[in-house]
Design a protein around this motif. Sequence first.
Motif, PDB file in Angstrom:
ATOM      1  N   ARG A  19       0.843  -1.178   0.000  1.00  0.00           N
ATOM      2  CA  ARG A  19       0.000   0.000   0.000  1.00  0.00           C
ATOM      3  C   ARG A  19       0.882   1.233   0.000  1.00  0.00           C
ATOM      4  O   ARG A  19       1.696   1.425   0.911  1.00  0.00           O
ATOM      5  N   LEU A  20       0.716   2.029  -1.031  1.00  0.00           N
ATOM      6  CA  LEU A  20       1.440   3.289  -1.135  1.00  0.00           C
ATOM      7  C   LEU A  20       0.603   4.404  -0.526  1.00  0.00           C
ATOM      8  O   LEU A  20      -0.629   4.395  -0.629  1.00  0.00           O
ATOM      9  N   SER A  21       1.286   5.347   0.094  1.00  0.00           N
ATOM     10  CA  SER A  21       0.627   6.520   0.660  1.00  0.00           C
ATOM     11  C   SER A  21       1.261   7.773   0.085  1.00  0.00           C
ATOM     12  O   SER A  21       2.456   7.801  -0.210  1.00  0.00           O
ATOM     13  N   CYS A  22       0.460   8.810  -0.045  1.00  0.00           N
ATOM     14  CA  CYS A  22       0.947  10.100  -0.525  1.00  0.00           C
ATOM     15  C   CYS A  22       0.315  11.176   0.340  1.00  0.00           C
ATOM     16  O   CYS A  22      -0.917  11.298   0.374  1.00  0.00           O
ATOM     17  N   ILE A  23       1.158  11.910   1.035  1.00  0.00           N
ATOM     18  CA  ILE A  23       0.673  12.988   1.888  1.00  0.00           C
ATOM     19  C   ILE A  23       0.944  14.318   1.200  1.00  0.00           C
ATOM     20  O   ILE A  23       2.076  14.581   0.776  1.00  0.00           O
ATOM     21  N   ALA A  24      -0.093  15.120   1.117  1.00  0.00           N
ATOM     22  CA  ALA A  24       0.018  16.435   0.488  1.00  0.00           C
ATOM     23  C   ALA A  24       0.070  17.521   1.551  1.00  0.00           C
ATOM     24  O   ALA A  24      -0.575  17.426   2.589  1.00  0.00           O
ATOM     25  N   GLY A  66      -9.017  -4.278 -11.078  1.00  0.00           N
ATOM     26  CA  GLY A  66      -9.296  -5.470 -10.295  1.00  0.00           C
ATOM     27  C   GLY A  66      -8.197  -5.843  -9.318  1.00  0.00           C
ATOM     28  O   GLY A  66      -8.389  -6.713  -8.465  1.00  0.00           O
ATOM     29  N   ARG A  67      -7.031  -5.200  -9.447  1.00  0.00           N
ATOM     30  CA  ARG A  67      -5.909  -5.499  -8.548  1.00  0.00           C
ATOM     31  C   ARG A  67      -5.526  -4.310  -7.674  1.00  0.00           C
ATOM     32  O   ARG A  67      -5.115  -4.492  -6.532  1.00  0.00           O
ATOM     33  N   PHE A  68      -5.627  -3.114  -8.211  1.00  0.00           N
ATOM     34  CA  PHE A  68      -5.250  -1.896  -7.492  1.00  0.00           C
ATOM     35  C   PHE A  68      -6.504  -1.130  -7.106  1.00  0.00           C
ATOM     36  O   PHE A  68      -7.524  -1.181  -7.798  1.00  0.00           O
ATOM     37  N   ALA A  69      -6.408  -0.395  -6.007  1.00  0.00           N
ATOM     38  CA  ALA A  69      -7.510   0.451  -5.577  1.00  0.00           C
ATOM     39  C   ALA A  69      -6.954   1.766  -5.037  1.00  0.00           C
ATOM     40  O   ALA A  69      -6.052   1.754  -4.196  1.00  0.00           O
ATOM     41  N   ILE A  70      -7.513   2.862  -5.519  1.00  0.00           N
ATOM     42  CA  ILE A  70      -7.104   4.180  -5.059  1.00  0.00           C
ATOM     43  C   ILE A  70      -8.163   4.706  -4.103  1.00  0.00           C
ATOM     44  O   ILE A  70      -9.362   4.489  -4.307  1.00  0.00           O
ATOM     45  N   ALA A  71      -7.709   5.347  -3.054  1.00  0.00           N
ATOM     46  CA  ALA A  71      -8.627   5.920  -2.076  1.00  0.00           C
ATOM     47  C   ALA A  71      -8.006   7.186  -1.515  1.00  0.00           C
ATOM     48  O   ALA A  71      -6.781   7.302  -1.446  1.00  0.00           O
ATOM     49  N   GLY A  72      -8.849   8.105  -1.125  1.00  0.00           N
ATOM     50  CA  GLY A  72      -8.357   9.366  -0.597  1.00  0.00           C
ATOM     51  C   GLY A  72      -9.034   9.741   0.699  1.00  0.00           C
ATOM     52  O   GLY A  72     -10.188   9.388   0.928  1.00  0.00           O
ATOM     53  N   ASP A  73      -8.275  10.411   1.534  1.00  0.00           N
ATOM     54  CA  ASP A  73      -8.801  10.959   2.783  1.00  0.00           C
ATOM     55  C   ASP A  73      -8.522  12.454   2.744  1.00  0.00           C
ATOM     56  O   ASP A  73      -7.403  12.886   3.050  1.00  0.00           O
ATOM     57  N   LYS A  74      -9.527  13.219   2.365  1.00  0.00           N
ATOM     58  CA  LYS A  74      -9.329  14.647   2.184  1.00  0.00           C
ATOM     59  C   LYS A  74      -8.969  15.340   3.492  1.00  0.00           C
ATOM     60  O   LYS A  74      -8.175  16.280   3.493  1.00  0.00           O
ATOM     61  N   ASP A  75      -9.536  14.847   4.592  1.00  0.00           N
ATOM     62  CA  ASP A  75      -9.238  15.468   5.894  1.00  0.00           C
ATOM     63  C   ASP A  75      -7.772  15.322   6.247  1.00  0.00           C
ATOM     64  O   ASP A  75      -7.196  16.178   6.928  1.00  0.00           O
ATOM     65  N   LYS A  76      -7.155  14.232   5.802  1.00  0.00           N
ATOM     66  CA  LYS A  76      -5.746  13.982   6.086  1.00  0.00           C
ATOM     67  C   LYS A  76      -4.855  14.378   4.915  1.00  0.00           C
ATOM     68  O   LYS A  76      -3.641  14.176   4.971  1.00  0.00           O
ATOM     69  N   ASN A  77      -5.476  14.889   3.834  1.00  0.00           N
ATOM     70  CA  ASN A  77      -4.709  15.251   2.631  1.00  0.00           C
ATOM     71  C   ASN A  77      -3.831  14.097   2.177  1.00  0.00           C
ATOM     72  O   ASN A  77      -2.646  14.282   1.826  1.00  0.00           O
ATOM     73  N   THR A  78      -4.398  12.913   2.209  1.00  0.00           N
ATOM     74  CA  THR A  78      -3.641  11.704   1.890  1.00  0.00           C
ATOM     75  C   THR A  78      -4.387  10.874   0.858  1.00  0.00           C
ATOM     76  O   THR A  78      -5.617  10.756   0.924  1.00  0.00           O
ATOM     77  N   VAL A  79      -3.662  10.327  -0.075  1.00  0.00           N
ATOM     78  CA  VAL A  79      -4.224   9.402  -1.046  1.00  0.00           C
ATOM     79  C   VAL A  79      -3.424   8.108  -0.985  1.00  0.00           C
ATOM     80  O   VAL A  79      -2.210   8.119  -0.750  1.00  0.00           O
TER      81      VAL A  79
END
Length: 119
Positions: A19-24, A66-79
């Motif tokens: 799981r990759l994370s990206c913090i903005a 079917g293998r990858f899923a992207i999700a975002g948490d706007k409150d945490k500015n993280t995808v």
Amino acid sequence: QVQLVESGGGLVQAGGSLRLSCIASGRTFSSVKMGWFRQAPGKERDLVASIVWNGGRTYYADSVKGRFAIAGDKDKNTVYLQMNSLKPEDTAVYYCAAGIWTAGNYDYWGQGTQVTVSS
């Protein structure tokens, strides 16, 4: 300006998950979409998955559906990019990107994180 920092890359065996994370940070309110790109040696940088903050519309490249899923948490500015059933051909540097327009190019980029899938 928007600063992006990726994490979560590494070495995994085929069939495994990461799981990759990206913090903005910075002017995060200006970004309307986030994307994950990847670039393998000798190849172009390709869009893997994206998400639009308003409404949550997502896109996936055919190679990862079917293998990858992207999700975002706007409150945490993280995808996030959840990657399952990884294959050796998923090996690449993965980049997080942010765009200030729904259509068109991305405006801000992270430094990238290496994902290596062994066979």
